[in-house]
Design a protein around this motif. Structure first.
Motif, mmCIF file in Angstrom:
data_model
loop_
_atom_site.group_PDB
_atom_site.id
_atom_site.type_symbol
_atom_site.label_atom_id
_atom_site.label_comp_id
_atom_site.label_asym_id
_atom_site.label_seq_id
_atom_site.Cartn_x
_atom_site.Cartn_y
_atom_site.Cartn_z
ATOM 1 N N PHE A 17 -41.293 -42.440 -64.627
ATOM 2 C CA PHE A 17 -39.946 -43.198 -65.116
ATOM 3 C C PHE A 17 -38.749 -42.661 -64.959
ATOM 4 N N PHE A 20 -38.727 -43.205 -60.830
ATOM 5 C CA PHE A 20 -38.083 -44.155 -60.539
ATOM 6 C C PHE A 20 -36.801 -43.976 -60.666
ATOM 7 N N LEU B 81 -45.302 -49.888 -63.840
ATOM 8 C CA LEU B 81 -44.534 -49.051 -62.942
ATOM 9 C C LEU B 81 -44.433 -49.475 -61.270
ATOM 10 N N VAL B 84 -43.495 -52.531 -60.841
ATOM 11 C CA VAL B 84 -41.868 -52.166 -60.708
ATOM 12 C C VAL B 84 -41.137 -51.648 -59.784
ATOM 13 N N ASP B 85 -42.049 -51.122 -59.305
ATOM 14 C CA ASP B 85 -41.205 -49.826 -58.480
ATOM 15 C C ASP B 85 -41.031 -50.137 -57.044
ATOM 16 N N VAL B 155 -34.698 -55.560 -63.859
ATOM 17 C CA VAL B 155 -35.707 -53.743 -63.220
ATOM 18 C C VAL B 155 -35.510 -52.786 -64.759
ATOM 19 N N TYR B 156 -34.633 -52.407 -64.161
ATOM 20 C CA TYR B 156 -34.053 -51.105 -64.898
ATOM 21 C C TYR B 156 -34.534 -51.426 -66.575
ATOM 22 N N THR B 159 -38.442 -50.643 -67.410
ATOM 23 C CA THR B 159 -38.493 -49.303 -67.363
ATOM 24 C C THR B 159 -38.338 -49.057 -68.624
ATOM 25 N N LEU B 160 -36.869 -49.109 -69.404
ATOM 26 C CA LEU B 160 -37.152 -48.468 -70.315
ATOM 27 C C LEU B 160 -37.618 -49.012 -71.920
ATOM 28 N N LEU B 162 -40.865 -50.180 -71.463
ATOM 29 C CA LEU B 162 -42.098 -49.789 -70.488
ATOM 30 C C LEU B 162 -42.094 -48.240 -71.673
ATOM 31 N N GLN B 163 -40.975 -47.730 -72.526
ATOM 32 C CA GLN B 163 -41.606 -45.879 -72.125
ATOM 33 C C GLN B 163 -41.792 -46.251 -73.708
#
Lengths: 121, 251
Positions: A17, A20, B81, B84-85, B155-156, B159-160, B162-163
């Motif tokens: 994360f 990224f 991830l 996503v990356d 996309v951001y 990631t948030l 997925l934490q």
């Protein structure tokens, strides 16, 4: 030249994360799965900033910060704590040990990019 | 005289003995019922004992399964991830290309203005109108860039979200820790009940993953309040430190 950031966290997904969020901003990321690995990597790479978790096996984040601050060559490196521990005791201890910033998990990718830019730009 | 006293003692003792037999007879059914009760209870206790041993032996498996769940979600999250990356990199590439195309567009617009002037002079205004109405490139580029900006934000946000995996794995590690504490307690209970069982239990005790660290109070929240609270605490701590430094200077 790209600025190098060392991310110490025992969770592979958190390392990803952070990587990224910061790779997009043009930083190079080096990962360590605990404080011990971070300490081994620190002298060999020209690290500009450290982002560390607190709960880690072998050597936790507090000990890592202490070790960095006690090392003449590394003591000036800015340190950001990134932890799910967000009680006043941990924050107080972390800042007293010499951390520069404290971010709570789950973190906002934009916020971490902002914190990093405060010390590297 | 002494003989009479001895006989009286003897009668007293015999009387005592008679009472003892009398009470004994009354006690026998009661003792029998206690023996019956214990006889009935023993298999029950053995059942409880074997149930505890069985449950204790199963605990390491439960713990392993929880660890497997944690590992699987970690792996899946890492894979997501990576995707996503890659999406994010693709978006950045497309953005760069559109921006480059927009720059060349301004060059093209300059040429078009020159051509337009010639066409105007030669009276081909209809041709100009028809060309300009069909040329939507500039507007489209801006719209695409806006859309890409929106996708990037989403996309951001992924990631948030997925934490949650990191927080969940800490919560699972905390549950595992509690399960291990229960297993240790049950093992000591079995040791008290039956020495034989303990060897089975101990052998079933797979190694506790000591390398796992966790925050037992880890919780997932996207609300900014938590970070705001941390910021306040950091600020207070820094203010306090500065005050302490000032005090040190003047002491």
């Amino acid at each position: 030249m790209k600025k190098i950031i060392l991310v110490a966290d025992d969770s592979p997904s958190i390392r990803k994360f952070v990587s990224f969020a910061l790779k997009l901003k043009g930083y190079e990321i080096i990962s360590a799965s605990d404080g011990m690995e971070a300490l081994e990597k620190l002298p060999n790479a020209k690290i500009n900033l450290v982002i560390t978790d607190l709960n880690m096996p072998n050597l936790d984040g507090f000990e890592l910060i202490k070790a960095i601050r006690n090392n003449v060559e590394l003591k000036e490196i800015p340190i950001i704590i990134l932890s799910s521990l967000s009680g006043s005791e941990e924050i107080k201890k972390g800042m007293e040990f010499g951390a520069n910033s404290y971010l709570a998990k789950p973190f906002d990718p934009q916020r971490i990019a902002y914190e990093v830019s405060k010390y590297l730009n | 005289m002494k003989q009479i006293s001895n006989m009286s003692d003897l009668f007293n003792r015999l009387n005592d003995l008679k009472f003892a037999f009398k009470y004994g007879q009354e006690l026998i059914p009661m003792i029998q019922s206690i023996i019956d009760f214990v006889k009935e209870t023993v298999p029950l206790l053995e059942d409880i004992n074997s149930s505890i041993a069985d449950s204790t032996n199963k605990i390491p498996r439960v713990r392993d399964q929880i660890n497997n769940i944690s590992d699987s979600t970690e792996l899946a999250t890492t894979e997501i991830l990576d995707i996503v990356d890659s999406i994010s990199n693709d978006i950045s590439n497309v953005e760069e290309k559109i921006k480059a195309s927009k720059e060349s567009e301004s060059e093209r617009q300059k040429h078009w203005n020159e051509i337009k002037e010639i066409l105007n002079k030669s009276g081909h205004t209809q041709l100009i109108d028809s060309y300009e109405s069909s040329d939507q490139n500039s507007i489209l580029s801006s719209e695409i860039l806006n859309t890409l900006g929106g996708i990037k934000q989403k996309v951001y946000n992924i990631t948030l979200s997925l934490q949650v995996q990191d927080i969940t794995s800490q919560q699972l590690a905390s549950v595992n820790h509690l399960i291990e504490a229960v297993r240790a307690k049950l093992s000591s209970l079995i040791l008290l009940l039956d020495d034989k069982e303990i060897s089975n239990v101990e052998s079933a005790n797979s190694e506790v993953c000591e390398s796992t660290t966790f925050d037992p109070n880890a919780s997932y929240s996207k609300s900014p309040e938590r970070q705001e609270l941390v910021d306040d605490l950091v600020k207070n701590n820094l203010d306090k430190t500065s005050q302490e430094e000032i005090d040190k200077l003047f002491s």
